[in-house]
Enzyme design. Structure first.
Site, mmCIF file in Angstrom:
data_model
loop_
_atom_site.group_PDB
_atom_site.id
_atom_site.type_symbol
_atom_site.label_atom_id
_atom_site.label_comp_id
_atom_site.label_asym_id
_atom_site.label_seq_id
_atom_site.Cartn_x
_atom_site.Cartn_y
_atom_site.Cartn_z
ATOM 1 N N LYS A 20 0.847 -1.198 0.000
ATOM 2 C CA LYS A 20 0.000 0.000 0.000
ATOM 3 C C LYS A 20 0.877 1.242 0.000
ATOM 4 O O LYS A 20 1.892 1.305 0.710
ATOM 5 C CB LYS A 20 -0.925 -0.027 1.215
ATOM 6 C CG LYS A 20 -1.978 1.079 1.244
ATOM 7 C CD LYS A 20 -2.905 0.887 2.439
ATOM 8 C CE LYS A 20 -3.955 1.980 2.546
ATOM 9 N NZ LYS A 20 -4.854 1.791 3.702
ATOM 10 N N SER A 31 -9.653 1.971 3.000
ATOM 11 C CA SER A 31 -8.780 2.695 2.085
ATOM 12 C C SER A 31 -7.804 1.811 1.320
ATOM 13 O O SER A 31 -7.155 2.255 0.375
ATOM 14 C CB SER A 31 -7.980 3.743 2.868
ATOM 15 O OG SER A 31 -7.134 3.113 3.832
ATOM 16 N N SER A 77 -9.967 -0.557 7.147
ATOM 17 C CA SER A 77 -9.445 -0.318 5.797
ATOM 18 C C SER A 77 -8.765 -1.509 5.153
ATOM 19 O O SER A 77 -8.396 -1.447 3.982
ATOM 20 C CB SER A 77 -8.478 0.869 5.809
ATOM 21 O OG SER A 77 -9.190 2.064 6.009
#
Length: 481
Positions: free
Chosen positions: A72, A147, A171
């Site tokens: 990420k 996210s 997330s």
């Protein structure tokens, strides 16, 4: 490379027996990404140089050696751009690795690239990214969640076998549910946050997404443990998570009434109930319980998280590093224009909310009160875990929703994390395991365990993976024949 037919263990075997080299595996993964990324937009940057690295001997006792891993893009990677999906950091190249990346690399994994996210991890749909929205591989008109939507979509589409994400209020788990993959957030303190771009320091935790439960267990085993750079990391010994026992006989499972009540889509509830019945059929003892203060979790979360974000993001001022506005005439111009132009609307919204909650006249009424209610939520979980081994329920109240359908209504968007937030507030390990489809979109079952009981989650999740046929299903994209 068809990752739908592989696990980390099967890939390791092929590497050891030289059916494929590490260089060929890296290049095949880059090819996977190249074929589909224009459509899905799961990666912000790709580590193309890794395809030029020479082949080498893979050790039989190094199960992660040569395995590509997506990361990420709010986790620092040395010399590879880390943007947090923000204009503010669009060209930022870190000079050191985050601890989790360093440990993954030391275990022999390969950083294949950086995945898309909501800007500074603030969002539930990966639509607030400066680099454009990510799309759900099961339906390109749907969001992938957030996210960590880029990481989840990369795994679900078959671009990679596993990815790192971060989980502040759900997330990792919510996008895992929306994309039909396994996603786990470990206990707060199990994994170092050093080198993770801070959003909410008391809630952030690095997690893992993969199609197979055991793949996440192997990676968590490698990246966990005390870190001298992060005083919030635990000194507890890291178990051999990968030694999973797919057995729930005698396991005491609690189903909070609040998790199965109003607001949960009936079709989602149906799939979740089937999974709970499976646990029961396999020998678990399932009972209904109450989490009386869970109803306040969203309000508590957005006060605490926004307050911590307003503090953490003050470093982006146009002077030290990050975006700096042009056409500035004085110091105040630098601050105001750089932050106004560098941050997106959702980030600004949370900075303003957090600054308000921390202000002199409102600290006691908002932040202090939220902290007190957080303690009540922690106590609710302690009471349940005195008698039970797991708390289960839906990961999200609905399946993935349409792109652009909620982005303009922040309150509705915030409610997407209503079922995942309590575990973050209490610092508990939690995971989402895919259990079925509703309206042709994946549904996830959330498993929450006591502190440092990740093994209980892996064991129960493996039972569900074994008993369902979900792994036989594939999204419309990425390797489907």
């Amino acid at each position: 490379m068809n990752y739908f037919d592989e696990t980390i263990t099967s890939l390791h075997q092929k590497l050891v027996t030289k059916q494929i080299s590490n260089a060929e595996l890296a290049q095949a993964t880059l090819d996977n990404i190249d074929k589909t990324n224009d459509t899905i937009n799961s990666f912000i940057s790709v580590n193309t140089s890794i395809g030029q690295e020479p082949a080498f001997e893979i050790a039989a006792d190094q199960p992660l050696q040569g395995i590509p891993l997506a990361i990420k893009d709010n986790i620092l990677t040395k010399d590879l751009k880390t943007t947090a999906a923000s204009k503010m950091l669009a060209n930022f190249r870190p000079i050191y690795e985050a601890t989790v990346v360093d440990r993954a690399l030391r275990a022999g994994m390969v950083n294949i690239g950086k995945t898309n996210l909501d800007e500074f991890a603030m969002g539930s749909s990966t639509e607030t990214s400066y680099f454009g929205a990510t799309k759900n591989p099961w339906n390109l008109n749907k969001v992938p969640g957030g996210s960590s939507g880029g990481s989840a979509a990369a795994v679900a589409s078959g671009q990679v076998i596993a990815a790192l994400g971060t989980d502040t209020g759900g997330s990792v788990r919510q996008p895992a549910s929306f994309n039909g993959v396994f996603g786990i957030k470990p206990t707060y303190g199990r994994v170092s946050r050093w080198g993770v771009i801070a959003f909410s320091s008391s809630l952030d935790q690095v997690g893992i997404l993969s199609r197979h439960v055991v793949d996440s267990a192997q990676i968590l085993e490698a990246i966990s443990g005390y870190d001298k750079h992060d005083d919030t990391t635990s000194t507890q010994e890291v178990p051999a998570f990968s030694k999973i026992k797919a057995d729930v006989k005698g396991l005491r499972v609690a189903v909070p009434e609040e998790f199965m009540g109003y607001g949960v889509d009936p079709k989602v509830k149906e799939q979740v109930q089937k999974a709970i019945n499976t646990l029961q059929q396999q020998g678990a003892v399932v009972e209904s319980v109450q989490l009386p203060h869970a109803q306040y979790a969203v309000q508590v979360y957005y006060i605490i998280a926004s307050s911590e974000a307003s503090s953490n993001l003050q470093r982006y001022d146009g002077i030290r590093y990050g975006y700096r506005a042009d056409d500035v005439h004085n110091l105040e111009d630098v601050y105001i224009k750089s932050r106004s132009e560098g941050f997106g609307d959702e980030v600004k919204r949370r900075i303003m909310l957090g600054s308000f909650a921390l202000s002199a006249g409102y600290f006691d009424a908002y932040f202090n009160k939220a902290a007190q209610v957080r303690t009540l939520i922690i106590e609710d979980f302690k009471k349940i875990f005195a008698d039970y081994d797991l708390v289960v329920g839906p990961t999200a109240p609905t399946t993935a929703f349409d792109l652009n359908s909620r982005i303009d209504d922040p309150v509705v968007m915030y409610m997407n994390d209503i079922l995942t937030i309590p575990a973050n507030l209490a610092g508990l390990p939690a995971a989402s395991v895919p259990v079925g489809l509703a309206d042709n979109m994946p549904v996830g079952l959330q498993l929450i365990a006591p502190p440092f009981a990740e093994q209980t989650i892996f064991n129960a999740a493996q039972v569900l993976e074994n008993e369902s046929n979900f792994l036989q299903m594939q999204p419309k994209m990425g390797g489907q024949k």
